[in-house]
Scaffold this motif. Structure first.
Motif, PDB file in Angstrom:
ATOM      1  N   LEU A  73      -0.783   7.479   3.517  1.00 48.74           N
ATOM      2  CA  LEU A  73       0.098   6.534   4.197  1.00 48.74           C
ATOM      3  C   LEU A  73      -0.116   6.557   5.701  1.00 48.74           C
ATOM      4  CD1 LEU A  73       3.472   6.774   2.258  1.00 48.74           C
ATOM      5  CD2 LEU A  73       1.613   5.138   1.982  1.00 48.74           C
ATOM      6  N   ASP A  74      -0.482   7.719   6.256  1.00 43.77           N
ATOM      7  CA  ASP A  74      -0.698   7.756   7.707  1.00 43.77           C
ATOM      8  C   ASP A  74      -2.022   7.123   8.123  1.00 43.77           C
ATOM      9  OD1 ASP A  74      -2.458   9.724   6.919  1.00 43.77           O
ATOM     10  OD2 ASP A  74      -1.396  11.367   7.882  1.00 43.77           O
ATOM     11  N   ASP A  75      -2.797   6.631   7.157  1.00 38.64           N
ATOM     12  CA  ASP A  75      -3.984   5.835   7.471  1.00 38.64           C
ATOM     13  C   ASP A  75      -3.631   4.365   7.718  1.00 38.64           C
ATOM     14  OD1 ASP A  75      -5.847   7.955   7.148  1.00 38.64           O
ATOM     15  OD2 ASP A  75      -5.810   7.681   4.974  1.00 38.64           O
ATOM     16  N   ILE A  76      -2.395   3.975   7.366  1.00 34.42           N
ATOM     17  CA  ILE A  76      -1.982   2.574   7.400  1.00 34.42           C
ATOM     18  C   ILE A  76      -1.238   2.275   8.693  1.00 34.42           C
ATOM     19  CG2 ILE A  76      -0.638   0.781   6.241  1.00 34.42           C
ATOM     20  CD1 ILE A  76      -0.773   2.501   3.715  1.00 34.42           C
ATOM     21  N   ASP A  77      -1.529   1.135   9.286  1.00 31.86           N
ATOM     22  CA  ASP A  77      -0.767   0.670  10.444  1.00 31.86           C
ATOM     23  C   ASP A  77       0.309  -0.329  10.045  1.00 31.86           C
ATOM     24  OD1 ASP A  77      -2.278   1.971  12.705  1.00 31.86           O
ATOM     25  OD2 ASP A  77      -3.909   0.884  11.733  1.00 31.86           O
ATOM     26  N   VAL A  78      -0.036  -1.238   9.127  1.00 31.06           N
ATOM     27  CA  VAL A  78       0.879  -2.319   8.750  1.00 31.06           C
ATOM     28  C   VAL A  78       0.842  -2.506   7.237  1.00 31.06           C
ATOM     29  CG1 VAL A  78       1.432  -4.784   9.019  1.00 31.06           C
ATOM     30  CG2 VAL A  78       0.458  -3.507  10.948  1.00 31.06           C
ATOM     31  N   LEU A  79       2.008  -2.728   6.642  1.00 28.79           N
ATOM     32  CA  LEU A  79       2.107  -3.169   5.257  1.00 28.79           C
ATOM     33  C   LEU A  79       2.787  -4.523   5.250  1.00 28.79           C
ATOM     34  CD1 LEU A  79       2.127  -2.892   2.132  1.00 28.79           C
ATOM     35  CD2 LEU A  79       4.363  -1.759   2.384  1.00 28.79           C
TER      36      LEU A  79
ATOM     37  N   VAL B 274     -11.255   1.534   5.129  1.00 27.53           N
ATOM     38  CA  VAL B 274     -10.147   2.051   5.936  1.00 27.53           C
ATOM     39  C   VAL B 274     -10.686   2.846   7.115  1.00 27.53           C
ATOM     40  CG1 VAL B 274      -8.204   3.675   5.925  1.00 27.53           C
ATOM     41  CG2 VAL B 274      -8.474   2.038   4.039  1.00 27.53           C
ATOM     42  N   ARG B 275     -11.667   3.687   6.863  1.00 25.87           N
ATOM     43  CA  ARG B 275     -12.238   4.528   7.922  1.00 25.87           C
ATOM     44  C   ARG B 275     -13.002   3.716   8.960  1.00 25.87           C
ATOM     45  NH1 ARG B 275     -14.583   9.303   3.952  1.00 25.87           N
ATOM     46  NH2 ARG B 275     -12.580  10.361   3.571  1.00 25.87           N
ATOM     47  N   SER B 276     -13.487   2.537   8.563  1.00 25.43           N
ATOM     48  CA  SER B 276     -14.314   1.740   9.478  1.00 25.43           C
ATOM     49  C   SER B 276     -13.501   0.965  10.495  1.00 25.43           C
ATOM     50  CB  SER B 276     -15.177   0.755   8.681  1.00 25.43           C
ATOM     51  OG  SER B 276     -14.403  -0.354   8.227  1.00 25.43           O
ATOM     52  N   ALA B 277     -12.183   0.882  10.299  1.00 25.26           N
ATOM     53  CA  ALA B 277     -11.378  -0.045  11.092  1.00 25.26           C
ATOM     54  C   ALA B 277     -10.506   0.657  12.120  1.00 25.26           C
ATOM     55  CB  ALA B 277     -10.494  -0.878  10.161  1.00 25.26           C
ATOM     56  N   ASN B 278     -10.306  -0.019  13.253  1.00 27.90           N
ATOM     57  CA  ASN B 278      -9.371   0.471  14.262  1.00 27.90           C
ATOM     58  C   ASN B 278      -7.925   0.208  13.873  1.00 27.90           C
ATOM     59  OD1 ASN B 278     -11.294   1.435  16.146  1.00 27.90           O
ATOM     60  ND2 ASN B 278     -11.683  -0.664  16.839  1.00 27.90           N
ATOM     61  N   HIS B 279      -7.702  -0.804  13.035  1.00 30.15           N
ATOM     62  CA  HIS B 279      -6.347  -1.194  12.641  1.00 30.15           C
ATOM     63  C   HIS B 279      -6.380  -1.548  11.159  1.00 30.15           C
ATOM     64  CE1 HIS B 279      -2.314  -2.231  14.014  1.00 30.15           C
ATOM     65  NE2 HIS B 279      -2.363  -3.367  13.331  1.00 30.15           N
ATOM     66  N   VAL B 280      -5.490  -0.961  10.379  1.00 29.78           N
ATOM     67  CA  VAL B 280      -5.507  -1.163   8.925  1.00 29.78           C
ATOM     68  C   VAL B 280      -4.241  -1.892   8.490  1.00 29.78           C
ATOM     69  CG1 VAL B 280      -5.554  -0.043   6.667  1.00 29.78           C
ATOM     70  CG2 VAL B 280      -6.903   0.896   8.566  1.00 29.78           C
TER      71      VAL B 280
ATOM     72  N   GLY C   7      -0.183   7.958  -1.927  1.00 35.00           N
ATOM     73  CA  GLY C   7      -0.783   7.013  -1.001  1.00 35.00           C
ATOM     74  C   GLY C   7      -1.181   5.713  -1.679  1.00 35.00           C
ATOM     75  N   LEU C   8      -2.322   5.159  -1.255  1.00 34.41           N
ATOM     76  CA  LEU C   8      -2.872   3.953  -1.873  1.00 34.41           C
ATOM     77  C   LEU C   8      -3.816   4.371  -2.976  1.00 34.41           C
ATOM     78  CD1 LEU C   8      -3.780   1.874   1.316  1.00 34.41           C
ATOM     79  CD2 LEU C   8      -1.593   2.072   0.154  1.00 34.41           C
TER      80      LEU C   8
END
Length: 255
Positions: A225-231, A199-205, A183-184
């Protein structure tokens, strides 16, 4: 080609190109994936390469060391500028909230903000806070805690306690490394804890990382990686990595 010759060739190729998948090595040298895995296991034991999920990287790619802000500021500056500019499209609507992680690429994003933008901005970065504070349209909230000299970022219980109560629209996160298996990740456990809370605080990462970070791994993982919306990255990303990340459901934006 004898096994020893193939292993030497594999080691040289990985040293030159960075992360390479087992499948690519199998195709390049006309051997089975099982043979490639045995070769990589031998090279790993010798300390020449390090095996990662699906392939291998140079031994130097796995490290617990961490360069300071001054050293990183001018590394791959052109790519970081482009990534920061692309990140503007992912800011929340006027009046929205965002967490801006400490880092040189996130710092470039902060430098692109103006007084006309209405935004609640939370950060643990001293340089970002100083840069944003004069902007009249932005409501700045600084996370407290111990400031690490290496990254000039606040870490520790105070920052974690503040983040535990927040729910923001978007988090812009930097990372020292990104891989399928780990992951990161980042070298410091305190820094990792704050990044994890962001990461946990946000609706969109949204992760801002130039392509040199992809395929690398550091000591402490702070997000899957499944915590990420956009790279958002640059065009140096390997085609196989691009496909693997999109297969994970991540929107990959090439700046």
């Amino acid at each position: 080609m004898y096994a020893e010759e193939r292993q030497q060739a594999i080691a040289e190729l990985i040293s030159t190109r960075g992360r390479i998948s087992v499948a690519d090595l199998s195709s390049t040298y006309g051997v089975t994936t099982e043979t490639v895995r045995r070769d990589l296991a031998i090279l790993d034991r010798l300390g020449v390469v390090r095996r990662v999920h699906g392939g291998a990287v140079p031994a130097s790619a796995l490290t617990a060391t961490e360069p300071g802000v001054g050293e990183r500021e001018y590394t791959r500056a052109e790519q970081k500028d482009a990534i920061a500019a692309a990140a503007l499209d992912f800011l929340p609507p006027p009046g929205g909230s965002t967490v801006l992680d400490a880092g040189t690429t996130t710092g470039r994003l902060a430098a692109l903000l103006s007084s006309e933008r209405e935004l609640i901005l939370i950060t643990n970065s001293v340089p970002i806070g100083a840069r944003v504070a004069p902007l009249t349209g932005i409501k700045l909230r600084m996370l407290g805690g111990r400031v690490r000299g290496t990254t000039q970022a606040a870490v520790g219980e105070e920052a974690l306690a503040a983040l535990a109560w927040l729910r923001t629209d978007v988090a812009f996160i930097g990372t020292n490394a990104l891989s399928l298996g780990h992951g990161l990740s980042t070298p410091d456990s305190d820094e990792a804890a704050v990044k994890r809370a962001m990461v946990r605080s946000a609706n969109h990462v949204v992760v801002l990382a130039d392509s040199s970070k992809i395929g690398r791994e550091h000591l402490v993982s702070f997000a899957r990686l499944d915590d990420i919306d956009v790279l958002i990255t640059d065009d140096g990303i390997d085609d196989n990595d691009h496909k693997s990340l999109t297969d994970q459901g991540i929107e990959v934006v090439i700046a």
